[in-house]
Each structure stands twice: as C-alpha cells, then as structure tokens.
Design a protein around this motif. Structure first.
Motif, PDB file in Angstrom:
ATOM      1  N   ASP A   1       0.832  -1.212   0.000  1.00  0.00           N
ATOM      2  CA  ASP A   1       0.000   0.000   0.000  1.00  0.00           C
ATOM      3  C   ASP A   1       0.863   1.257   0.000  1.00  0.00           C
ATOM      4  N   LYS A   2       1.961   1.245   0.752  1.00  0.00           N
ATOM      5  CA  LYS A   2       2.860   2.402   0.786  1.00  0.00           C
ATOM      6  C   LYS A   2       3.477   2.642  -0.585  1.00  0.00           C
ATOM      7  N   GLN A   3       3.958   1.561  -1.226  1.00  0.00           N
ATOM      8  CA  GLN A   3       4.546   1.709  -2.556  1.00  0.00           C
ATOM      9  C   GLN A   3       3.506   2.183  -3.568  1.00  0.00           C
ATOM     10  N   ASP A   4       2.295   1.667  -3.457  1.00  0.00           N
ATOM     11  CA  ASP A   4       1.220   2.055  -4.375  1.00  0.00           C
ATOM     12  C   ASP A   4       0.901   3.534  -4.234  1.00  0.00           C
ATOM     13  N   ARG A   5       0.763   4.025  -2.998  1.00  0.00           N
ATOM     14  CA  ARG A   5       0.417   5.434  -2.771  1.00  0.00           C
ATOM     15  C   ARG A   5       1.542   6.374  -3.173  1.00  0.00           C
ATOM     16  N   GLU A   6       2.792   5.843  -3.151  1.00  0.00           N
ATOM     17  CA  GLU A   6       3.926   6.650  -3.612  1.00  0.00           C
ATOM     18  C   GLU A   6       4.145   6.500  -5.116  1.00  0.00           C
ATOM     19  N   GLN A   7       3.228   5.776  -5.769  1.00  0.00           N
ATOM     20  CA  GLN A   7       3.233   5.574  -7.222  1.00  0.00           C
ATOM     21  C   GLN A   7       4.473   4.819  -7.688  1.00  0.00           C
ATOM     22  N   ASN A   8       4.977   3.937  -6.826  1.00  0.00           N
ATOM     23  CA  ASN A   8       6.085   3.072  -7.213  1.00  0.00           C
ATOM     24  C   ASN A   8       5.509   1.759  -7.735  1.00  0.00           C
ATOM     25  N   PHE A   9       4.858   1.824  -8.872  1.00  0.00           N
ATOM     26  CA  PHE A   9       4.181   0.655  -9.409  1.00  0.00           C
ATOM     27  C   PHE A   9       5.198  -0.311 -10.034  1.00  0.00           C
ATOM     28  N   GLY A  10       4.956  -1.565  -9.857  1.00  0.00           N
ATOM     29  CA  GLY A  10       5.824  -2.577 -10.438  1.00  0.00           C
ATOM     30  C   GLY A  10       5.361  -3.954 -10.022  1.00  0.00           C
ATOM     31  N   THR A  11       6.037  -4.982 -10.536  1.00  0.00           N
ATOM     32  CA  THR A  11       5.620  -6.348 -10.242  1.00  0.00           C
ATOM     33  C   THR A  11       5.839  -6.704  -8.774  1.00  0.00           C
TER      34      THR A  11
ATOM     35  N   LYS B   1       2.900  -8.380  -6.644  1.00  0.00           N
ATOM     36  CA  LYS B   1       3.082  -9.660  -5.968  1.00  0.00           C
ATOM     37  C   LYS B   1       2.882  -9.534  -4.461  1.00  0.00           C
ATOM     38  N   ALA B   2       3.275  -8.419  -3.874  1.00  0.00           N
ATOM     39  CA  ALA B   2       3.074  -8.226  -2.436  1.00  0.00           C
ATOM     40  C   ALA B   2       1.586  -8.180  -2.107  1.00  0.00           C
ATOM     41  N   PHE B   3       0.815  -7.416  -2.903  1.00  0.00           N
ATOM     42  CA  PHE B   3      -0.641  -7.384  -2.703  1.00  0.00           C
ATOM     43  C   PHE B   3      -1.231  -8.791  -2.883  1.00  0.00           C
ATOM     44  N   TYR B   4      -0.808  -9.457  -3.945  1.00  0.00           N
ATOM     45  CA  TYR B   4      -1.341 -10.784  -4.264  1.00  0.00           C
ATOM     46  C   TYR B   4      -1.051 -11.787  -3.150  1.00  0.00           C
ATOM     47  N   THR B   5       0.199 -11.798  -2.669  1.00  0.00           N
ATOM     48  CA  THR B   5       0.570 -12.744  -1.627  1.00  0.00           C
ATOM     49  C   THR B   5      -0.138 -12.436  -0.314  1.00  0.00           C
ATOM     50  N   ALA B   6      -0.293 -11.156   0.000  1.00  0.00           N
ATOM     51  CA  ALA B   6      -1.045 -10.788   1.204  1.00  0.00           C
ATOM     52  C   ALA B   6      -2.474 -11.337   1.130  1.00  0.00           C
ATOM     53  N   GLY B   7      -3.093 -11.217  -0.059  1.00  0.00           N
ATOM     54  CA  GLY B   7      -4.440 -11.763  -0.229  1.00  0.00           C
ATOM     55  C   GLY B   7      -4.480 -13.265  -0.031  1.00  0.00           C
ATOM     56  N   MET B   8      -3.459 -13.976  -0.530  1.00  0.00           N
ATOM     57  CA  MET B   8      -3.406 -15.427  -0.359  1.00  0.00           C
ATOM     58  C   MET B   8      -3.272 -15.808   1.123  1.00  0.00           C
TER      59      MET B   8
END
Length: 310
Positions: free
Chosen positions: A101-111, A115-122
């Motif tokens: 979430d921190k990287q997303d809000r700082e607009q540091n988009f990337g794989t 993957k961090a969001f995806y793994t957290a959901g898993m």
C-alpha cells in the motif's frame, strides 16, 4: 524435507495458488509455507467427495509433507500451536499489505507491488483456517486482491494505475484502505476491475499471473517496511494508574494472593504452565498483547490453584 507432488489435475486448480505461495516461502518462512500447504490440503479435500487417483496422489503427498514437517519442528510454536501460528500469519500478511500500500500510494508501481498485494491476499485466505476473519482482515484481503489484479492489468495494458483506493462517483477517496471499499464508477469498473473483486461464496483466488520475474519483498526487512501500527490498550489488564491524591488501597490479585501457598503441581501441570509462558512470549513477538496477557493469566492460575483454565 523436499516436497515432490504430482502435477495438479484441473479439478485441483484452485489450490495451485496456495501451493505456489508455499513454494516461494520454503526457504524464506517455513511457517508460511506450512500453513499455505495445510490450507491447500483442506480446500482440496472439500472439492470433490470422491477423489480420483490423480487427486489422491497430490493430497497424499501434501499430507506426508505436513506430517514430517510438524514432527521435525515440535519446538516451533507457530507450527504446532494455532494461537502462535495465527499471530505469525496475521503479522506477516499485514506487513506485506502495508508495504504494498505504501509503494502504491507513492506511485512506485511494479511487479513487486503486484506480488506483495497478491501474496497478502493469499495469506489472508490461509488465515480462514483458524476461523472467520476480522472485519479489518476481510477488507484488507478484498482490497489486496483487487489492487493486485488492477495494477497488473494497468501495467499489462500500458496504463498508469491510480494510486490508493479508486475514486467513487463523488470523487471521494479514503486515507485508510483497510477501512474502505475498493469501489469505482461504472465506467472504471468496466475498464479496470476484474470480476474477481466480488468473488462467489467459495472465494477462489483472483486470476493474476504468479510467474513474476521479481522476487517477493521481505516483510521482515525493517529498512524496507513500515512498522505494524499498534495502539496500546490505555488500561491493559485493568490496572489503575497511580494517583498520589487517592487513598492507598490493598491490591486485589486476580487469582489470589501471590504470597499464598502454591499448589502442589504434577510434572504435566508444570509443563503446561511453561507452554502458556512460551505462548505469551510468542504473542509478544507479534505485538499481540491481548493473547500474551491471556496466556500469562492462564499460567498464573495454573501455578496458584493447580487448575488448568483451558
């Protein structure tokens, strides 16, 4: 113990996401790997009442691995004890979520973020092994899966993702994704949000590719991740702050006078009291103050009265 399982048949496709997450953590965090495979086994056992030969081979391989790992790690409370395991996984999932979430809000988009969001959901899925998720965990799981799919699709289509929660029709955004619904206008929903945002009752994982070239961020790297927010209980354990103007009162211990005669304990009772203390220490490692207090109180009652409160 090396795990070798046959290729999953189509009927077990839904557990492949958890198996892949487990494989990624075999050398990173054995606790995460163990509970991901246990969750995969439980999901696989529920899929069909009568198992085919291919399904049976996969599930039996998982059972054998889980049994061997548990035997070899009897001193690891996060594998042998549900309370410690739940605290470990909750802490791990939250750190991954906060990092992404921190990287997303700082607009540091990337794989890495996908993957961090995806793994957290898993891992939030895996936490359902211990019962229903809290409202916060449910929101984090939903938001993490949606964000993983959304950012991935934007990058795939050459579009720039919108950081943070998707604006609503009133252009309102939330500062806390764990307390917000990942909603969007009708046009944005058609363009960005995959159907997995509102999954059916059995809650299958979203269709997000997992063959990322980048590695999963280490949630234990202090210099990379924000600390887990913790709001201490203003009155933990019911203790009253010292007031110099108040009349002194005799303390009233919860389980009798600490100076009273101790109960005659058996070796088994002493071992159980030691376990309560271990569990309390493990809970403190993950800032789970409530569980630590509960286990310490159980140990104290057992030592003083000889009665196991569990």
């Amino acid at each position: 113990m090396a795990l070798t399982i046959p290729e999953c048949p189509p009927s077990l496709k839904s557990i492949q996401h958890y198996l892949k997450t487990a494989a990624e953590h075999d050398n990173r965090d054995l606790v995460v790997a163990y509970w991901c495979r246990l969750h995969a086994l439980q999901v696989g056992l529920k899929i069909t009442p009568k198992k085919s030969a291919e399904e049976t081979k996969v599930l039996m391989a998982l059972m054998d691995w889980l049994e061997e790992i548990k035997k070899a790690n009897q001193d690891n409370d996060a594998i042998t004890n549900d309370v410690a395991a739940q605290a470990h996984l909750e802490n791990y999932a939250l750190k991954l979520f906060l990092y992404a979430d921190k990287q997303d809000r700082e607009q540091n988009f990337g794989t890495n973020v996908v993957k961090a969001f995806y793994t957290a959901g898993m891992i939030y899925d895996v936490l359902t092994t211990f019962g229903e998720l809290t409202d916060e965990a449910m929101q984090n799981r939903k938001y993490a899966k949606w964000k993983a799919a959304y950012i991935h699709n934007c990058l795939k289509n050459g579009e720039t993702p919108i950081p943070g929660p998707m604006p609503t029709d009133d252009d309102e955004t939330s500062e806390n994704p764990s307390n917000s619904e990942p909603t969007a206008s009708a046009s944005d929903q058609n363009q960005y949000i995959p159907p997995e945002v509102n999954p059916p009752a059995d809650n299958p994982p979203p269709i997000v590719p997992t063959n990322f070239n980048s590695s999963l961020p280490d949630p234990n790297a202090v210099n990379k991740l924000p600390p887990v927010p913790y709001t201490p209980d203003p009155n933990p354990g019911g203790f009253v702050p010292y007031d110099p103007s108040a009349q002194p009162q005799e303390p009233t211990p919860s389980y009798g006078d600490l100076n009273s005669t101790q109960a005659q304990l058996t070796p088994e009772q002493i071992t159980k009291a030691q376990k309560y203390c271990k569990w309390a220490s493990s809970a403190l490692n993950y800032d789970d103050i409530k569980t630590a207090i509960s286990n310490l109180q159980n140990a104290l009652q057992l030592l003083q009265t000889g009665r196991d409160p569990a």
